[in-house]
Design an enzyme around this catalytic site. Structure first.
Site, PDB file in Angstrom:
ATOM      1  N   ARG A   1       2.842 -28.028   8.090  1.00 45.22           N
ATOM      2  CA  ARG A   1       3.294 -27.769   9.649  1.00 45.22           C
ATOM      3  C   ARG A   1       2.504 -27.530  10.710  1.00 45.22           C
ATOM      4  O   ARG A   1       1.972 -29.129  11.678  1.00 45.22           O
ATOM      5  CB  ARG A   1       4.386 -26.406   9.858  1.00 45.22           C
ATOM      6  CG  ARG A   1       5.195 -27.281   9.184  1.00 45.22           C
ATOM      7  CD  ARG A   1       6.783 -25.693   9.566  1.00 45.22           C
ATOM      8  NE  ARG A   1       6.069 -24.580   8.980  1.00 45.22           N
ATOM      9  CZ  ARG A   1       6.188 -23.395   9.606  1.00 45.22           C
ATOM     10  NH1 ARG A   1       7.257 -22.925   9.967  1.00 45.22           N
ATOM     11  NH2 ARG A   1       5.493 -22.117   8.930  1.00 45.22           N
TER      12      ARG A   1
ATOM     13  N   ASN B   1      10.427 -25.960   8.119  1.00 43.40           N
ATOM     14  CA  ASN B   1      10.393 -25.876   7.278  1.00 43.40           C
ATOM     15  C   ASN B   1      11.686 -25.986   6.633  1.00 43.40           C
ATOM     16  O   ASN B   1      12.831 -25.399   7.735  1.00 43.40           O
ATOM     17  CB  ASN B   1       9.587 -24.850   6.616  1.00 43.40           C
ATOM     18  CG  ASN B   1       8.627 -24.525   6.160  1.00 43.40           C
ATOM     19  OD1 ASN B   1       7.951 -25.299   6.448  1.00 43.40           O
ATOM     20  ND2 ASN B   1       7.984 -23.973   6.549  1.00 43.40           N
TER      21      ASN B   1
END
Length: 94
Positions: free
Chosen positions: A22, A40
């Site tokens: 990320r 996520n």
């Protein structure tokens, strides 16, 4: 002539959690001038929505297949979205 805008949702599968995916994606997207978000998912995948100039969005999709070192991407599913309601900035969401 205005640049063509594009917005997509991409779901990335493989070893993509716990490897800085990320944070890496936020840096890549910001560098390409893209906006959107990444998070996520409970199944171990990562979902992102990205918006911007068509060429930059295409480049980001290609980069999602690579990911940061430590990631191992097995699949990237891409869904085209309506380009209106653009995002501002790129953020990591819970």
């Amino acid at each position: 002539m205005a640049d063509h805008r594009r917005k997509v949702r991409a779901r990335v599968y493989g070893n993509v959690q716990g490897v800085g995916f990320r944070i890496w994606a936020r840096g890549e997207a910001t560098g390409l001038g893209l906006a959107g978000w990444i998070r996520n998912e409970a199944d171990g995948s990562v979902t992102t929505q990205i918006a911007g100039v068509d060429e930059a969005v295409s480049t980001m999709i290609e980069r999602l297949w690579e990911g940061p070192s430590g990631a191992s991407v097995s699949r990237v599913d891409v869904e085209e979205l309506a380009a209106e309601n653009a995002f501002v900035g790129f953020r990591i969401v819970a």
